[in-house]
Design a protein around this motif. Structure first.
Motif, short mmCIF file in Angstrom:
data_model
loop_
_atom_site.label_atom_id
_atom_site.label_comp_id
_atom_site.label_asym_id
_atom_site.label_seq_id
_atom_site.Cartn_x
_atom_site.Cartn_y
_atom_site.Cartn_z
N MET A 1 0.87 -0.66 0.45
CA MET A 1 -0.39 0.21 0.13
C MET A 1 1.09 1.12 -0.12
O MET A 1 1.72 1.66 0.63
CB MET A 1 -1.05 -0.24 1.08
CG MET A 1 -1.25 1.55 1.32
SD MET A 1 -2.79 1.12 2.99
CE MET A 1 -1.39 1.12 4.13
N LYS A 2 0.35 2.10 -1.26
CA LYS A 2 1.55 3.95 -0.94
C LYS A 2 0.26 4.63 -0.42
O LYS A 2 -0.39 4.64 -0.86
CB LYS A 2 1.89 3.74 -2.33
CG LYS A 2 3.23 2.38 -3.03
CD LYS A 2 3.68 3.11 -4.26
CE LYS A 2 5.24 2.48 -4.57
NZ LYS A 2 5.54 2.51 -5.54
N PHE A 3 1.14 6.06 0.33
CA PHE A 3 0.93 6.80 0.53
C PHE A 3 1.78 7.57 0.27
O PHE A 3 2.83 7.71 0.30
CB PHE A 3 -0.40 6.46 1.45
CG PHE A 3 0.56 6.02 2.82
CD1 PHE A 3 1.27 7.06 4.38
CD2 PHE A 3 1.23 5.07 3.15
CE1 PHE A 3 2.10 6.50 4.31
CE2 PHE A 3 1.71 4.25 4.34
CZ PHE A 3 2.40 5.28 4.65
N VAL A 4 0.82 9.26 0.36
CA VAL A 4 1.80 10.39 0.87
C VAL A 4 1.19 10.59 2.22
O VAL A 4 0.46 10.49 2.24
CB VAL A 4 1.96 11.34 -0.74
CG1 VAL A 4 2.80 12.31 -0.14
CG2 VAL A 4 2.12 11.05 -1.62
N SER A 5 2.76 11.31 2.86
CA SER A 5 2.28 11.25 4.46
C SER A 5 3.22 12.42 4.47
O SER A 5 4.27 12.66 4.22
CB SER A 5 1.75 10.75 5.19
OG SER A 5 1.69 11.53 6.61
N ASP A 6 3.37 13.97 5.27
CA ASP A 6 4.24 14.83 6.25
C ASP A 6 5.28 14.03 6.74
O ASP A 6 4.71 12.95 7.26
CB ASP A 6 3.51 16.26 6.57
CG ASP A 6 2.79 16.89 5.36
OD1 ASP A 6 3.04 16.78 4.36
OD2 ASP A 6 1.87 17.59 6.05
N ILE A 7 6.29 14.30 6.93
CA ILE A 7 8.10 14.06 7.18
C ILE A 7 8.23 15.17 7.67
O ILE A 7 8.54 15.62 7.15
CB ILE A 7 8.15 12.41 6.80
CG1 ILE A 7 9.06 11.93 7.95
CG2 ILE A 7 9.04 12.91 5.95
CD1 ILE A 7 9.53 10.76 7.39
N THR A 8 8.45 15.45 9.50
CA THR A 8 8.85 16.02 10.32
C THR A 8 10.32 15.46 9.85
O THR A 8 10.71 14.56 11.00
CB THR A 8 8.85 16.95 11.41
OG1 THR A 8 7.55 17.49 10.99
CG2 THR A 8 9.15 17.81 11.78
N ILE A 9 11.52 16.05 9.43
CA ILE A 9 12.89 15.51 9.51
C ILE A 9 13.61 16.28 9.83
O ILE A 9 13.57 17.47 10.01
CB ILE A 9 14.02 15.22 7.96
CG1 ILE A 9 12.58 14.44 7.14
CG2 ILE A 9 15.24 14.75 8.27
CD1 ILE A 9 12.95 14.13 5.48
N LEU A 10 14.47 15.69 11.61
CA LEU A 10 15.30 16.03 12.63
C LEU A 10 17.00 16.16 12.32
O LEU A 10 17.16 16.75 12.68
CB LEU A 10 15.18 14.97 14.07
CG LEU A 10 13.33 15.12 14.24
CD1 LEU A 10 13.39 14.59 15.48
CD2 LEU A 10 12.75 16.39 15.15
N GLY A 11 16.77 15.29 11.23
CA GLY A 11 18.24 15.12 10.72
C GLY A 11 18.68 14.00 9.92
O GLY A 11 17.49 13.09 9.93
N ALA A 12 19.91 14.03 9.39
CA ALA A 12 20.33 12.23 8.57
C ALA A 12 21.63 12.20 8.81
O ALA A 12 22.14 13.31 8.97
CB ALA A 12 19.69 13.68 6.84
N LYS A 13 21.99 10.68 8.16
CA LYS A 13 23.04 10.51 8.22
C LYS A 13 23.40 10.08 7.18
O LYS A 13 22.60 8.88 6.75
CB LYS A 13 23.11 9.32 9.80
CG LYS A 13 24.64 8.96 9.72
CD LYS A 13 24.58 8.12 10.74
CE LYS A 13 24.91 6.80 10.34
NZ LYS A 13 24.49 5.77 11.83
N GLN A 14 24.57 9.51 6.23
CA GLN A 14 24.82 9.11 5.37
C GLN A 14 25.89 7.99 5.78
O GLN A 14 26.88 7.88 6.92
CB GLN A 14 25.14 9.76 4.47
CG GLN A 14 27.05 10.30 4.01
CD GLN A 14 27.29 11.37 2.81
OE1 GLN A 14 26.81 10.35 2.08
NE2 GLN A 14 28.33 11.74 3.26
N SER A 15 26.37 6.83 5.36
CA SER A 15 27.04 5.55 5.54
C SER A 15 26.78 5.13 3.98
O SER A 15 26.61 4.98 3.26
CB SER A 15 25.97 4.62 5.81
OG SER A 15 26.06 5.35 7.42
N LYS A 16 28.36 5.20 3.86
CA LYS A 16 29.07 4.88 2.63
C LYS A 16 30.62 4.69 3.04
O LYS A 16 31.67 5.12 3.82
CB LYS A 16 28.71 6.25 1.45
CG LYS A 16 29.24 5.18 -0.12
CD LYS A 16 29.19 5.73 -0.20
CE LYS A 16 29.35 5.98 -1.92
NZ LYS A 16 29.23 6.61 -3.59
#
Length: 99
Positions: A1-16
């Protein structure tokens, strides 16, 4: 089931990189979530969700956090457990133009 919703992003981290001969490449978002209502729960928490590769981190690293964006999600199940997948975020036109 796909849907669209608001998301409040506090931060992000990349790993590579590579570990024990295995390559890894991902972006993890930390987002605001409500605690379930109950006698022993109040307020909100920070949860995490994986969002594709480190390319996505490059798309948002310059934003001012926290930021609320529209996300395209999908809820999937293996029959005993459900998993939430974040497919993409809708970035503001000015942010998309930078990339």
């Amino acid at each position: 089931m796909k849907f669209v919703s608001d998301i409040t992003i506090l931060g992000a981290k990349q790993s590579k990189g590579e570990f024990d001969g295995r390559k890894f490449d991902s972006t993890k978002l930390f987002y605001q979530a409500d605690l379930k209502t109950g006698e022993n729960f109040v307020g909100q928490v920070g949860e995490s969700i994986t969002w594709g590769t480190s390319f996505n981190f490059e798309r948002i690293k310059h934003m001012k956090f926290p930021v609320t964006l529209k996300g395209t999600f999908e809820m999937v199940s293996n029959g005993s457990q459900s998993t939430l997948i974040l497919h993409d975020l809708v970035l503001p036109a000015t942010e998309s133009a930078k990339n």
